[in-house]
Scaffold this active site. Structure first.
Site, PDB file in Angstrom:
ATOM      1  N   ASP A   1      -3.820  17.966 -20.426  1.00 21.38           N
ATOM      2  CA  ASP A   1      -2.412  17.643 -19.614  1.00 21.38           C
ATOM      3  C   ASP A   1      -1.594  16.416 -20.241  1.00 21.38           C
ATOM      4  O   ASP A   1      -0.603  16.172 -19.554  1.00 21.38           O
ATOM      5  CB  ASP A   1      -3.054  16.891 -18.342  1.00 21.38           C
ATOM      6  CG  ASP A   1      -3.552  18.216 -17.307  1.00 21.38           C
ATOM      7  OD1 ASP A   1      -3.260  19.166 -17.636  1.00 21.38           O
ATOM      8  OD2 ASP A   1      -3.894  17.914 -16.269  1.00 21.38           O
TER       9      ASP A   1
ATOM     10  N   ASP B   1     -15.476  13.705  -8.420  1.00 23.31           N
ATOM     11  CA  ASP B   1     -16.800  13.661  -8.964  1.00 23.31           C
ATOM     12  C   ASP B   1     -17.770  13.334  -7.787  1.00 23.31           C
ATOM     13  O   ASP B   1     -18.383  14.177  -7.594  1.00 23.31           O
ATOM     14  CB  ASP B   1     -17.084  12.827 -10.246  1.00 23.31           C
ATOM     15  CG  ASP B   1     -16.720  11.492 -10.222  1.00 23.31           C
ATOM     16  OD1 ASP B   1     -16.049  10.894  -9.112  1.00 23.31           O
ATOM     17  OD2 ASP B   1     -16.754  10.773 -11.358  1.00 23.31           O
TER      18      ASP B   1
END
Length: 496
Positions: free
Chosen positions: A93, A241
């Site tokens: 990215d 996460d």
């Protein structure tokens, strides 16, 4: 007396919350020590049979990683696994020149026969979670391995983790983080100390009894069907996460934590980088408590004890708010104690809660001994490290409390990555790193004021009371003075 009563009530609640957290840590220590008596075996894939070896996809989510990309890619290329069963996705990215240098390096590795692709997005929605989700759409692997840019797995890493998926109930295998620059500075030693406690006591203590643990964002493996069954990656919290981990375990997927598989990584060496990482982790924890509270409470799949441990786990970062509250109110409490003699019995009772510190001291000693070894010399070194760690952790309590409050009230903020440095020894310099934030955090000024506030707390010990002072809180205020002083001056010096 109304103000004094309010202070006493808030102070008492915060002290009790800290004590409850300490008791939970003591229970995790018991679980940890119990787990050491058990032999852990697992079925395994037949790696001599090509038809049985599963296809694995390695995802490398990266963003502007000028200093570590070459090291990362070369290290991943050395992993021992059949090339026809391994796919590597570089989920890039980046918005700077590294996007071109990474592309060139990926093309170079592809020529060696590696199945490696460079995947970019023009829209960074969802940040890391969005990148992982995008890569998952085209991932060939049955198992998805994730490494952040600063992690350096050993060549046999896949052969030590993938076999656990022979058990079809396993959705995640997580490994322990190592620290390639643990001894670089006091700041890295403190961070390593905190992370080691998490990766020994907490992860083993929870996992050994079937309580919820979390995938740590990197250095672990997901079963692809587990990700999809749990609802895939979501970017509505700063710790995607932890979010996906809880959703998966609520769906009855089992997690396996491997303490004996260490995955080396680099710790932030500049306090501004450590601050941004701490802010993201602590705010994300609070966001996930807000998101997962009722899902955990209402779940019919888990025991009451697992629910309690799960909620305390999600409230980990909120302990900073309790610590900060106790710290701020401790000076007014010192004056209240010496002003109102009829409250003497209350303060005798409250002195019992020093047990929280003793419990933490005992719990962390087992972690420290496991890593550094035992003996008198090691124990005395541990004493110094423990109180240094606690002092500096309290120095971060303002910064982290703000993160926690923002998380609980639902204030959204952008995912701020932790800049990497490619630093492993004291001769390496972090100065000139183009990704460092140039502005001081506005919290730094308040931290300087708090340093002076706790200096006043130490001074107060000499002047309160009628019998030559009251020094019961002096060590606490000294640690707070040192902690906020360290954070304040280290933050200033990092901008010089």
């Amino acid at each position: 007396m109304i103000l004094e009563s309010i202070i006493i009530v808030i102070y008492t609640i915060a002290i009790v919350l800290i004590f409850m957290y300490a008791l939970a840590q003591l229970n995790l220590l018991y679980n940890y020590l119990s787990s050491k008596k058990k032999r852990q075996d697992c079925e395994t894939f037949d790696f001599s049979n090509p038809e049985e070896i599963p296809i694995v996809t390695i995802q490398l989510p990266v963003f502007n990683e000028m200093y570590v990309m070459e090291r990362l890619l070369d290290n991943i290329a050395r992993l021992e696994y059949p090339k026809d069963k391994l796919e590597i996705q570089v989920l890039d990215d980046s918005t700077d020149e590294t996007i071109e240098t990474t592309k060139a390096h990926v093309e170079k590795l592809a020529k060696t026969g590696l199945d490696i692709t460079h995947i970019t997005r023009t829209d960074r929605s969802g940040f890391k979670a969005g990148a992982l989700k995008e890569g998952l759409k085209i991932a060939k692997g049955e198992f998805i391995v994730i490494f952040d840019a600063d992690f350096l797995p050993q060549p046999n890493w896949l052969k030590r983790t993938i076999p656990y998926f022979k058990n079809e109930k396993i959705g995640v295998v997580q490994t322990r983080w190592g620290h390639i620059n643990r001894n670089y500075s006091l700041l890295t030693k403190i961070q390593a100390f905190a992370l080691d406690a998490h990766f020994t006591l907490e992860q083993v203590g929870r996992n050994s009894k079937g309580h919820f643990i979390n995938f740590n964002g990197t250095a672990g493996v997901w079963r692809k069907t587990c990700i999809l069954d749990a609802g895939n990656w979501e970017g509505d919290t700063l710790t995607e996460d932890l979010d996906l981990s809880y959703r998966a375990q609520l769906k009855n997927w089992e997690f396996k934590y491997l303490e004996d598989v260490e995955t080396p990584a680099e710790l932030p060496v500049v306090i501004s980088a450590a601050r941004s990482q701490q802010f993201r982790w602590n705010k994300g924890g609070a966001e996930n408590f807000r998101k997962m509270l009722w899902r955990v409470v209402k779940s019919d799949n888990i025991s009451t004890k697992t629910k309690v441990h799960g909620l305390l786990h999600l409230l980990n970062s909120t302990m900073f708010l309790s610590i900060f509250t106790v710290a701020i109110l401790s000076i007014p409490m010192l004056y209240i104690k010496n002003e109102y003699a009829h409250l003497r019995n209350y303060f005798y009772i409250m002195s019992f809660f020093v047990m929280s510190t003793i419990i933490f001291f005992i719990c962390y000693w087992f972690m420290y001994r496991n890593i550094y070894g035992s003996g008198f010399k090691k124990f005395f070194g541990y004493i110094g490290m423990f109180f240094t760690f606690f002092s500096i952790a309290m120095g971060f309590s303002l910064h982290n409390s703000i993160a926690v409050i923002e998380g609980h009230i639902g204030k959204r903020s952008e995912f701020v990555r932790t800049p990497k440095f490619n630093i492993s020894n004291i001769r390496d310099s972090w100065k000139g790193n183009k990704y460092l934030r140039k502005k001081l955090s506005p919290h730094v000024v308040i931290e300087g004021i708090l340093m002076l506030y706790f200096a006043f707390g130490m001074y107060s010990a000499f002047i309160v009371g009628d019998q030559g002072g009251d020094f019961g809180l002096f060590p606490f205020h000294l640690m707070l003075f040192i902690g906020f002083g360290y954070v304040f001056f280290k933050s200033l010096s990092s901008k010089v």
